[in-house]
Scaffold this motif. Structure first.
Motif, short mmCIF file in Angstrom:
data_model
loop_
_atom_site.label_atom_id
_atom_site.label_comp_id
_atom_site.label_asym_id
_atom_site.label_seq_id
_atom_site.Cartn_x
_atom_site.Cartn_y
_atom_site.Cartn_z
N MET A 1 -5.47 -44.13 59.12
CA MET A 1 -4.74 -43.02 58.75
C MET A 1 -5.39 -41.54 59.45
N ASN A 2 -4.54 -40.83 60.23
CA ASN A 2 -5.00 -39.57 61.02
C ASN A 2 -4.84 -38.72 59.93
N GLN A 3 -5.87 -37.88 59.86
CA GLN A 3 -5.93 -36.41 59.23
C GLN A 3 -5.54 -35.51 60.10
N ARG A 4 -4.39 -34.67 59.83
CA ARG A 4 -3.93 -33.58 60.41
C ARG A 4 -4.53 -32.20 59.68
N LEU A 5 -5.01 -31.32 60.23
CA LEU A 5 -5.76 -30.06 59.64
C LEU A 5 -5.10 -28.92 60.48
N PHE A 6 -4.75 -27.69 60.07
CA PHE A 6 -4.35 -26.60 60.58
C PHE A 6 -5.47 -25.77 60.55
N ILE A 7 -6.09 -25.26 61.86
CA ILE A 7 -7.39 -24.72 61.97
C ILE A 7 -7.28 -23.45 62.47
N ARG A 8 -7.73 -22.35 62.12
CA ARG A 8 -7.49 -21.03 62.55
C ARG A 8 -8.85 -20.26 62.98
N SER A 9 -8.83 -19.42 64.00
CA SER A 9 -10.09 -18.77 64.45
C SER A 9 -10.01 -17.49 63.62
N LYS A 10 -11.19 -16.84 63.21
CA LYS A 10 -11.34 -15.56 62.60
C LYS A 10 -11.49 -14.62 63.70
N ASN A 11 -11.59 -14.93 64.89
CA ASN A 11 -11.80 -14.38 66.03
C ASN A 11 -10.26 -13.97 66.73
N ARG A 12 -9.75 -12.54 66.58
CA ARG A 12 -8.63 -12.45 67.23
C ARG A 12 -8.30 -12.82 68.58
N GLN A 13 -9.43 -13.02 69.39
CA GLN A 13 -9.31 -13.04 70.73
C GLN A 13 -9.08 -14.75 70.95
N GLY A 14 -9.62 -15.32 69.81
CA GLY A 14 -9.74 -16.83 69.93
C GLY A 14 -11.16 -17.36 70.54
N PHE A 15 -11.48 -18.50 70.60
CA PHE A 15 -12.32 -18.95 71.39
C PHE A 15 -12.52 -20.64 71.50
N ARG A 16 -13.28 -21.03 72.24
CA ARG A 16 -13.55 -22.65 72.41
C ARG A 16 -14.63 -23.28 71.77
N ARG A 17 -14.40 -24.16 70.95
CA ARG A 17 -15.28 -25.10 70.29
C ARG A 17 -15.01 -26.47 70.32
N ALA A 18 -16.16 -27.21 70.84
CA ALA A 18 -15.83 -28.58 70.90
C ALA A 18 -14.60 -29.08 71.92
N ASP A 19 -14.61 -28.47 73.16
CA ASP A 19 -13.45 -28.52 74.09
C ASP A 19 -12.26 -28.33 73.66
N GLU A 20 -12.15 -27.45 72.66
CA GLU A 20 -10.75 -27.10 72.43
C GLU A 20 -10.66 -25.71 71.97
N LEU A 21 -9.40 -24.95 72.56
CA LEU A 21 -9.26 -23.64 72.17
C LEU A 21 -8.72 -23.52 70.96
N PHE A 22 -9.10 -22.44 69.99
CA PHE A 22 -8.85 -22.26 68.64
C PHE A 22 -8.15 -20.67 68.52
N THR A 23 -7.20 -20.54 68.20
CA THR A 23 -6.67 -18.97 68.31
C THR A 23 -6.55 -18.37 67.00
N SER A 24 -6.35 -17.20 66.74
CA SER A 24 -6.25 -16.46 65.61
C SER A 24 -4.94 -16.96 64.94
N GLU A 25 -4.14 -17.43 65.63
CA GLU A 25 -2.38 -18.07 65.12
C GLU A 25 -2.66 -19.45 64.58
N GLY A 26 -3.59 -19.91 64.92
CA GLY A 26 -4.17 -21.39 64.31
C GLY A 26 -3.27 -22.56 65.00
N LYS A 27 -3.81 -23.54 64.79
CA LYS A 27 -3.26 -24.91 65.43
C LYS A 27 -3.22 -26.19 64.58
#
Length: 73
Positions: free
Chosen positions: A1-27
């Motif tokens: 079973m795949n676990q889907r999570l909505f993750i959001r950056s607290k940094n307004r400009q977003g940043f990359r972690r673990a080869d993924e871009l995370f934005t303040s809007e979330g994904k």
């Protein structure tokens, strides 16, 4: 079973972690798309907001005005 999570950056400009871009809007992400090492980086990052593991329990409760029904006039 795949676990889907909505993750959001607290940094307004977003940043990359673990080869993924995370934005303040979330994904929405699939947990299975990350290695254990990448997932550990994401979980340890204080600038990311990650929901509880169960994803279902929250502290939010509707106000009384939202739960009361009114008769039509």
């Amino acid at each position: 079973m795949n676990q889907r999570l909505f993750i959001r950056s607290k940094n307004r400009q977003g940043f990359r972690r673990a080869d993924e871009l995370f934005t303040s809007e979330g994904k929405m992400i699939e947990r299975s798309n990350f290695t254990e090492s990448q997932w550990a980086q994401i979980k340890a990052e204080p600038l990311l907001t990650i929901p509880p593991a169960n994803g279902l329990k929250t502290s939010w409760k509707p106000s009384a005005s939202l739960t009361q029904t009114k008769s039509p006039p």
